[in-house]
Design a protein around this motif. Structure first.
Motif, PDB file in Angstrom:
ATOM      1  N   PHE A 272     -91.295  15.985  56.588  1.00 33.98           N
ATOM      2  CA  PHE A 272     -92.388  15.058  56.866  1.00 33.98           C
ATOM      3  C   PHE A 272     -92.127  14.345  58.196  1.00 33.98           C
ATOM      4  N   PRO A 273     -92.169  15.091  59.309  1.00 34.38           N
ATOM      5  CA  PRO A 273     -91.856  14.494  60.609  1.00 34.38           C
ATOM      6  C   PRO A 273     -93.047  13.786  61.242  1.00 34.38           C
ATOM      7  N   SER A 274     -93.717  12.953  60.451  1.00 37.10           N
ATOM      8  CA  SER A 274     -94.894  12.243  60.938  1.00 37.10           C
ATOM      9  C   SER A 274     -94.502  11.140  61.910  1.00 37.10           C
ATOM     10  N   ARG A 275     -95.311  10.983  62.951  1.00 33.03           N
ATOM     11  CA  ARG A 275     -95.096   9.907  63.922  1.00 33.03           C
ATOM     12  C   ARG A 275     -95.909   8.664  63.584  1.00 33.03           C
ATOM     13  N   ILE A 276     -96.741   8.716  62.536  1.00 33.75           N
ATOM     14  CA  ILE A 276     -97.734   7.667  62.345  1.00 33.75           C
ATOM     15  C   ILE A 276     -97.742   7.018  60.973  1.00 33.75           C
ATOM     16  N   ASP A 277     -97.167   7.630  59.957  1.00 33.42           N
ATOM     17  CA  ASP A 277     -97.377   7.148  58.599  1.00 33.42           C
ATOM     18  C   ASP A 277     -96.678   5.835  58.331  1.00 33.42           C
ATOM     19  N   ALA A 278     -97.389   4.952  57.638  1.00 37.60           N
ATOM     20  CA  ALA A 278     -96.805   3.676  57.234  1.00 37.60           C
ATOM     21  C   ALA A 278     -96.034   3.828  55.926  1.00 37.60           C
ATOM     22  N   PHE A 279     -96.455   4.782  55.112  1.00 36.85           N
ATOM     23  CA  PHE A 279     -95.879   5.026  53.794  1.00 36.85           C
ATOM     24  C   PHE A 279     -96.317   6.428  53.404  1.00 36.85           C
ATOM     25  N   SER A 280     -95.644   7.047  52.457  1.00 38.78           N
ATOM     26  CA  SER A 280     -96.028   8.401  52.054  1.00 38.78           C
ATOM     27  C   SER A 280     -95.772   8.627  50.574  1.00 38.78           C
ATOM     28  N   VAL A 281     -96.850   8.805  49.822  1.00 34.69           N
ATOM     29  CA  VAL A 281     -96.709   9.164  48.416  1.00 34.69           C
ATOM     30  C   VAL A 281     -96.128  10.569  48.289  1.00 34.69           C
ATOM     31  N   ALA A 282     -96.454  11.446  49.248  1.00 34.14           N
ATOM     32  CA  ALA A 282     -95.915  12.804  49.216  1.00 34.14           C
ATOM     33  C   ALA A 282     -94.392  12.797  49.273  1.00 34.14           C
ATOM     34  N   VAL A 283     -93.820  11.891  50.051  1.00 37.16           N
ATOM     35  CA  VAL A 283     -92.362  11.772  50.101  1.00 37.16           C
ATOM     36  C   VAL A 283     -91.825  11.364  48.734  1.00 37.16           C
ATOM     37  N   LEU A 284     -92.505  10.448  48.047  1.00 32.89           N
ATOM     38  CA  LEU A 284     -92.069  10.051  46.709  1.00 32.89           C
ATOM     39  C   LEU A 284     -92.111  11.234  45.749  1.00 32.89           C
ATOM     40  N   GLU A 285     -93.156  12.041  45.832  1.00 28.46           N
ATOM     41  CA  GLU A 285     -93.266  13.206  44.953  1.00 28.46           C
ATOM     42  C   GLU A 285     -92.143  14.205  45.234  1.00 28.46           C
ATOM     43  N   ALA A 286     -91.788  14.354  46.509  1.00 33.86           N
ATOM     44  CA  ALA A 286     -90.673  15.240  46.851  1.00 33.86           C
ATOM     45  C   ALA A 286     -89.359  14.690  46.324  1.00 33.86           C
ATOM     46  N   MET A 287     -89.178  13.379  46.415  1.00 35.33           N
ATOM     47  CA  MET A 287     -87.961  12.767  45.897  1.00 35.33           C
ATOM     48  C   MET A 287     -87.868  12.963  44.383  1.00 35.33           C
ATOM     49  N   GLU A 288     -88.987  12.830  43.697  1.00 38.39           N
ATOM     50  CA  GLU A 288     -88.952  13.047  42.248  1.00 38.39           C
ATOM     51  C   GLU A 288     -88.560  14.476  41.923  1.00 38.39           C
ATOM     52  N   ALA A 289     -88.999  15.424  42.761  1.00 38.69           N
ATOM     53  CA  ALA A 289     -88.675  16.831  42.531  1.00 38.69           C
ATOM     54  C   ALA A 289     -87.247  17.180  42.915  1.00 38.69           C
ATOM     55  N   GLY A 290     -86.489  16.191  43.418  1.00 39.83           N
ATOM     56  CA  GLY A 290     -85.102  16.431  43.744  1.00 39.83           C
ATOM     57  C   GLY A 290     -84.878  17.102  45.083  1.00 39.83           C
ATOM     58  N   LEU A 291     -85.766  16.857  46.052  1.00 38.59           N
ATOM     59  CA  LEU A 291     -85.631  17.478  47.368  1.00 38.59           C
ATOM     60  C   LEU A 291     -85.088  16.486  48.392  1.00 38.59           C
ATOM     61  N   PRO A 292     -84.182  16.932  49.257  1.00 35.15           N
ATOM     62  CA  PRO A 292     -83.836  16.103  50.411  1.00 35.15           C
ATOM     63  C   PRO A 292     -85.032  16.060  51.348  1.00 35.15           C
ATOM     64  N   VAL A 293     -85.219  14.937  52.031  1.00 34.98           N
ATOM     65  CA  VAL A 293     -86.395  14.744  52.880  1.00 34.98           C
ATOM     66  C   VAL A 293     -85.967  14.602  54.329  1.00 34.98           C
ATOM     67  N   VAL A 294     -86.620  15.378  55.201  1.00 35.00           N
ATOM     68  CA  VAL A 294     -86.444  15.224  56.643  1.00 35.00           C
ATOM     69  C   VAL A 294     -87.681  14.515  57.173  1.00 35.00           C
ATOM     70  N   ALA A 295     -87.505  13.337  57.750  1.00 30.50           N
ATOM     71  CA  ALA A 295     -88.639  12.520  58.180  1.00 30.50           C
ATOM     72  C   ALA A 295     -88.265  11.750  59.437  1.00 30.50           C
ATOM     73  N   CYS A 296     -89.224  11.012  59.964  1.00 30.23           N
ATOM     74  CA  CYS A 296     -89.015  10.199  61.162  1.00 30.23           C
ATOM     75  C   CYS A 296     -88.919   8.723  60.776  1.00 30.23           C
ATOM     76  N   PRO A 297     -88.092   7.960  61.449  1.00 29.85           N
ATOM     77  CA  PRO A 297     -87.903   6.541  61.102  1.00 29.85           C
ATOM     78  C   PRO A 297     -89.006   5.659  61.681  1.00 29.85           C
ATOM     79  N   VAL A 298     -90.218   5.841  61.191  1.00 29.89           N
ATOM     80  CA  VAL A 298     -91.354   5.062  61.679  1.00 29.89           C
ATOM     81  C   VAL A 298     -91.902   4.194  60.549  1.00 29.89           C
ATOM     82  N   ASN A 299     -92.340   2.979  60.906  1.00 29.00           N
ATOM     83  CA  ASN A 299     -92.978   2.058  59.964  1.00 29.00           C
ATOM     84  C   ASN A 299     -92.148   1.909  58.691  1.00 29.00           C
ATOM     85  N   GLY A 300     -92.734   2.171  57.517  1.00 29.94           N
ATOM     86  CA  GLY A 300     -92.012   1.958  56.273  1.00 29.94           C
ATOM     87  C   GLY A 300     -91.246   3.159  55.763  1.00 29.94           C
TER      88      GLY A 300
END
Length: 399
Positions: A272-300
């Motif tokens: 989830f290398p988004s440059r704009i998101d303040a929050f992401s429910v999709a990231v939460l769903e991935a975390m529940e599924a037991g996946l490591p998340v690659v993302a950008c340190p933006v907003n929340g």
């Protein structure tokens, strides 16, 4: 207590409110929750919020505000006939009620948000900010300020959003809370992930409606140039994507579709290398599924993904950094597993919708009680005790 929940219904809002509905229905019989979901834009709203070709290029057309006001006008027209039917109103986000500050004063109200326009003006998925953006966002901030002043309480979904409200809108902490949104986890721990779809390759999965500023196009570029022989990339998006080597595009998944869970559970990494998101429910769903998340340190987002523990945070737009993160995780299945387990534990601890519902209900009770006390105080001072929204209607039981 009859509560009207107004849902802006953009992006992950639909999924978030679906989980909140379930949580409220499971443990709060005293709350009669009604939801007003903003529908997809009508032709009139689209015209009102259309970009102006020449001015829009320089972010001089006030397009975001015009669209928000068109949406708020739709909500305002419904609220005028509904406000007397409810004991409290919970609006998400503030942009749904830009024209309803009067209602928020008359009715016990909570306004929730995941960002402010002072920040989202620089994070729109369909346009880049310019040197004029700072000036163009000021009218929107005036509308927001009126909403924040009228609301009984303001709920920020992240510390990042709370910081913007506090510092850029001068809202006192006593009226500002942080209540983290969540999802309702599946009842049992997820089973071991089955095999992948293509040649038994590990799978990287991405979820996002827009591709460009959410990092989807960058993902395709990095995958096709460097990783197409080593892993499969699955894009869950509404946009069309050219065919590629070991590239799968899913265009027909909507919120609540069980296929998303199956895809997540058969994947190795969530990207989830988004440059704009303040929050992401999709990231939460991935975390529940037991996946490591690659993302950008933006907003929340850094409040969701603990760098080095539940995933890896990479510099926005940096292909080399993104590739290095994928290579590190693809080469270390045990590290993926430990990060995924830590992410799931973090979700259960911090981002459970049942915890969110409990905090929201407690705040609603608090706001209603404070509103009634204020109304009673005004009535006492004038010698005319006031009824109506300041006290429970005669036909409705006290809570």
């Amino acid at each position: 207590m009859r509560v009207l929940f107004i849902n802006e219904n953009l992006g992950g809002h639909a999924t978030m409110h679906a989980h909140l509905r379930r949580a409220l229905s499971q443990g709060y019989p005293e709350i009669e929750a009604h939801f007003l979901d903003v529908p997809p834009p009508s032709l009139l709203r689209l015209v009102a919020g259309a970009q102006l070709p020449l001015l829009g290029r320089f972010d001089l057309d006030l397009q975001p505000l015009r669209f928000q006001l068109a949406t708020s006008a739709w909500v305002y027209s419904r609220l005028r006939g509904l406000e007397s039917e409810f004991d409290a109103v919970h609006a998400y986000t503030q942009n749904t009620v830009l024209l309803s500050a009067g209602t928020l004063r008359r009715v016990p109200s909570v306004v929730g948000l995941d960002s402010t326009n002072a920040r989202t003006a620089y994070c729109l998925p369909y346009r880049e900010p310019t040197r004029w953006t700072e000036r163009m966002v000021r009218p929107s901030m005036r509308f927001e300020t009126a909403v924040f002043q009228a609301a009984g309480a303001i709920v920020a979904k992240t510390d990042s959003a709370a910081s913007s409200v506090r510092e850029q809108y001068d809202v006192r902490d006593i009226r500002l809370r942080v209540i983290r949104p969540g999802i309702i986890p599946h009842e049992a721990d997820p089973p071991a992930a089955p095999g992948t779809l293509r040649q038994n390759l590990p799978r990287i999965v991405f979820v996002g409606t827009q591709l460009e500023r959410k990092g989807g196009n960058q993902l395709v570029r990095v995958h096709q140039r460097h990783l197409s022989e080593r892993c499969e990339l699955v894009l869950i998006t509404r946009e069309q994507v050219p065919r590629g080597r070991n590239l799968t595009v899913v265009n027909d998944i909507s919120p609540g579709d069980s296929r998303l869970w199956r895809i997540l559970r058969s994947s190795a990494v969530f990207a989830f290398p988004s440059r704009i998101d303040a929050f992401s429910v999709a990231v939460l769903e991935a975390m529940e599924a037991g996946l490591p998340v690659v993302a950008c340190p933006v907003n929340g987002v850094p409040e969701l993904v603990a760098d080095g523990q539940t995933g890896l945070l990479v510099a926005p737009g940096d292909d080399r950094c993104l590739l290095a993160a994928f290579e590190a995780l693809l080469a270390a299945p045990s590290r993926r597993a430990s990060m995924g387990a830590a992410g799931r534990a973090r979700l259960l601890e911090r981002f459970d919708a049942r915890r969110e519902a409990a905090e929201e209900v407690a705040l609603l009770h608090e706001v209603v009680a404070a509103h009634r006390a204020d109304r009673a105080l005004v009535g006492h001072a004038t010698g005319h005790p006031r009824e109506g929204r300041g006290a429970a209607p005669p036909h409705r039981a006290e809570i």
